[in-house]
Design a protein around this motif. Structure first.
Motif, short mmCIF file in Angstrom:
data_model
loop_
_atom_site.label_atom_id
_atom_site.label_comp_id
_atom_site.label_asym_id
_atom_site.label_seq_id
_atom_site.Cartn_x
_atom_site.Cartn_y
_atom_site.Cartn_z
N TRP A 233 35.91 51.75 23.97
CA TRP A 233 35.81 53.17 24.32
C TRP A 233 37.17 53.84 24.40
O TRP A 233 37.24 55.04 24.72
CB TRP A 233 35.08 53.31 25.67
CG TRP A 233 33.83 52.49 25.73
CD1 TRP A 233 33.60 51.38 26.50
CD2 TRP A 233 32.63 52.69 24.95
NE1 TRP A 233 32.35 50.88 26.26
CE2 TRP A 233 31.72 51.67 25.31
CE3 TRP A 233 32.24 53.63 23.99
CZ2 TRP A 233 30.46 51.56 24.75
CZ3 TRP A 233 30.98 53.52 23.43
CH2 TRP A 233 30.10 52.50 23.82
N ASN A 234 38.23 53.12 24.13
CA ASN A 234 39.59 53.68 24.15
C ASN A 234 40.49 52.71 23.39
O ASN A 234 41.29 52.00 23.98
CB ASN A 234 40.06 53.87 25.60
CG ASN A 234 41.33 54.69 25.70
OD1 ASN A 234 41.94 55.07 24.70
ND2 ASN A 234 41.76 54.96 26.93
N PHE A 235 40.33 52.71 22.08
CA PHE A 235 40.95 51.70 21.23
C PHE A 235 42.29 52.19 20.71
O PHE A 235 42.36 53.22 20.02
CB PHE A 235 40.02 51.40 20.05
CG PHE A 235 40.47 50.27 19.16
CD1 PHE A 235 40.23 48.95 19.52
CD2 PHE A 235 41.12 50.52 17.96
CE1 PHE A 235 40.63 47.91 18.70
CE2 PHE A 235 41.53 49.49 17.14
CZ PHE A 235 41.29 48.18 17.51
N PRO A 236 43.39 51.47 21.01
CA PRO A 236 44.70 51.85 20.47
C PRO A 236 44.78 51.44 19.00
O PRO A 236 44.67 50.26 18.68
CB PRO A 236 45.68 51.03 21.31
CG PRO A 236 44.87 50.38 22.39
CD PRO A 236 43.47 50.30 21.89
N PRO A 237 44.97 52.37 18.07
CA PRO A 237 44.93 52.01 16.65
C PRO A 237 45.97 50.99 16.21
O PRO A 237 45.78 50.35 15.19
CB PRO A 237 45.12 53.36 15.95
CG PRO A 237 44.51 54.34 16.88
CD PRO A 237 44.93 53.84 18.25
N PHE A 238 47.05 50.80 16.98
CA PHE A 238 47.97 49.75 16.56
C PHE A 238 47.33 48.36 16.71
O PHE A 238 47.81 47.39 16.13
CB PHE A 238 49.31 49.85 17.31
CG PHE A 238 49.31 49.29 18.70
CD1 PHE A 238 49.57 47.94 18.93
CD2 PHE A 238 49.09 50.11 19.79
CE1 PHE A 238 49.59 47.43 20.22
CE2 PHE A 238 49.10 49.61 21.08
CZ PHE A 238 49.35 48.26 21.29
N PHE A 239 46.21 48.26 17.44
CA PHE A 239 45.45 47.01 17.48
C PHE A 239 44.92 46.64 16.09
O PHE A 239 44.57 45.49 15.84
CB PHE A 239 44.28 47.12 18.45
CG PHE A 239 44.62 46.86 19.90
CD1 PHE A 239 45.92 46.97 20.38
CD2 PHE A 239 43.63 46.52 20.81
CE1 PHE A 239 46.22 46.73 21.71
CE2 PHE A 239 43.91 46.27 22.14
CZ PHE A 239 45.21 46.38 22.60
N LEU A 240 44.87 47.62 15.18
CA LEU A 240 44.45 47.33 13.81
C LEU A 240 45.42 46.37 13.13
O LEU A 240 45.05 45.67 12.18
CB LEU A 240 44.37 48.63 12.98
CG LEU A 240 43.33 49.67 13.40
CD1 LEU A 240 43.57 50.97 12.64
CD2 LEU A 240 41.92 49.16 13.13
N ASN A 241 46.66 46.35 13.61
CA ASN A 241 47.68 45.51 12.99
C ASN A 241 47.40 44.02 13.12
O ASN A 241 47.96 43.22 12.38
CB ASN A 241 49.06 45.81 13.60
CG ASN A 241 49.63 47.13 13.13
OD1 ASN A 241 49.37 47.55 12.01
ND2 ASN A 241 50.42 47.78 13.97
N PHE A 242 46.56 43.63 14.07
CA PHE A 242 46.31 42.20 14.24
C PHE A 242 44.82 41.88 14.29
O PHE A 242 44.41 40.85 14.82
CB PHE A 242 47.05 41.65 15.47
CG PHE A 242 46.76 42.39 16.77
CD1 PHE A 242 45.78 41.96 17.63
CD2 PHE A 242 47.51 43.51 17.11
CE1 PHE A 242 45.52 42.63 18.81
CE2 PHE A 242 47.26 44.18 18.30
CZ PHE A 242 46.27 43.74 19.14
N GLY A 243 44.00 42.75 13.74
CA GLY A 243 42.59 42.42 13.52
C GLY A 243 41.68 42.53 14.72
O GLY A 243 40.55 42.04 14.68
#
Length: 335
Positions: A233-243
């Motif tokens: 519900w509050n996802f930091p898009p830099f988390f995309l960097n590690f799947g």
């Protein structure tokens, strides 16, 4: 009601998409100024399209003066089923825009009892109904961990200095790992009144000493009255960097720092997250003008910066120990 006839619409009679009758007791609310109109409109329209109207209203409170951009925003909101209110900056009693959320009780308390606050630098790709309908205990605030809470106990990098800073402002070590992000929060409006008064008092007395002004104040005032929710519900898009996206399955993406996706198709989000802003900007030049274009040199710096961050963050945040801490936080989430 139009801006021509009323520079600041009366909150009790602002444009509504919901026909007369019983209104929801819940609302999802954004507090912005004109500079955040375009990204906030996109987020609010995404939210409204995936959320049944009986669950909650969607409200944008915009602080500033009437303009072509606010007129365009009001017309778009009326078509999309989003409530839009233009309010004078004087309502904030001299406080900065970042403190606007602390005025939600006097502005909305007569209409709603349950509020989900959302920052405007977000995109929403699924229904927020589970978050909105989760039973909210009296006096509690639902909020996701801030990414800093994941790393705060680390011995390396900037984290020892950050721990020292938190101690200095009054957040002890055990509370630092519960430090929450203030960009998405759900609370009862009657409870929010007291929280807001305390936060405003703290910001007035100690705000210059806060690195994260409103968020630090909120963590000090709310303390252990926060119930954790998933990064979904509050996802930091830099988390995309590690799947992390594959396991968390986010519905709300929160672009917490520059660059943001409306500024360009930077990594890690690329063109897919940049593209939705273009149709709004193309159809409504007044809205497009609220977004200051990046100079070429700064754009190039962001391209390089994001490539470097993607490499570094995939190694640091993707490490097994860090992923385990994120998984543990997800396991403790209320919803």
């Amino acid at each position: 009601m139009t801006l021509d006839n009323a520079p600041y619409p009366d909150p009790s009679s602002s444009n509504d998409s919901v026909s007369a009758g019983r209104r929801p007791v819940r609302a999802c609310c954004y507090t912005i100024d004109e500079g955040y109109l375009l990204p906030t409109l996109l987020s609010a329209f995404q939210l409204r399209r995936d959320l049944p109207t009986g669950i909650a209203d969607v409200v944008i409170l915009c602080f500033g003066s009437p303009s072509g951009a606010t007129r365009a925003a009001m017309e778009l909101c009326a078509a999309e089923g989003v409530r839009f209110r233009l309010l004078p900056r004087s309502v904030l009693d001299g406080n900065p825009m970042i403190c606007a959320r602390f005025f939600l009780f006097p502005l909305l308390g007569g209409e709603y009892t349950d509020l989900l606050y959302i920052d405007g630098d977000t995109q929403i790709i699924g229904s927020l109904e589970p978050l909105l309908t989760y039973p909210l205990a009296e006096g509690r605030v639902l909020a996701a961990p801030d990414p800093m809470a994941v790393m705060i106990a680390s011995a390396d990098g900037p984290w020892p200095a950050r721990r020292a800073y938190f101690r200095q402002v009054g957040i002890p070590d055990d509370a630092q790992e519960r430090y929450f992000n203030s960009g998405v929060m759900r609370f009862g409006l009657s409870d929010w009144d007291a929280v807001s008064r305390e936060c405003l008092d703290l910001c007035r007395r100690k705000g210059d000493g806060f690195a994260f002004r409103d968020q630090d104040a909120l963590n000090l005032v709310v303390g252990d009255r926060r119930d954790p929710v998933s990064f979904r519900w509050n996802f930091p898009p830099f988390f995309l960097n590690f799947g992390a996206e594959q396991t968390i399955r986010p519905r709300l993406y929160h672009f917490m720092s520059n660059p943001r996706p409306w500024q360009g198709p930077f990594r890690p989000w690329g063109g897919a997250w940049h593209a939705p802003y273009a149709p709004l900007a193309a159809r409504h030049p007044d809205l497009a003008r609220t977004m200051r274009p990046l100079r070429a040199a700064r754009y190039c710096r962001y391209v390089v910066q994001q490539r470097v961050k993607q490499f570094r963050e995939s190694r640091i945040w993707g490490a097994p120990g860090v992923r385990a801490r994120i998984d543990a936080m997800e396991a403790r989430a209320s919803v």
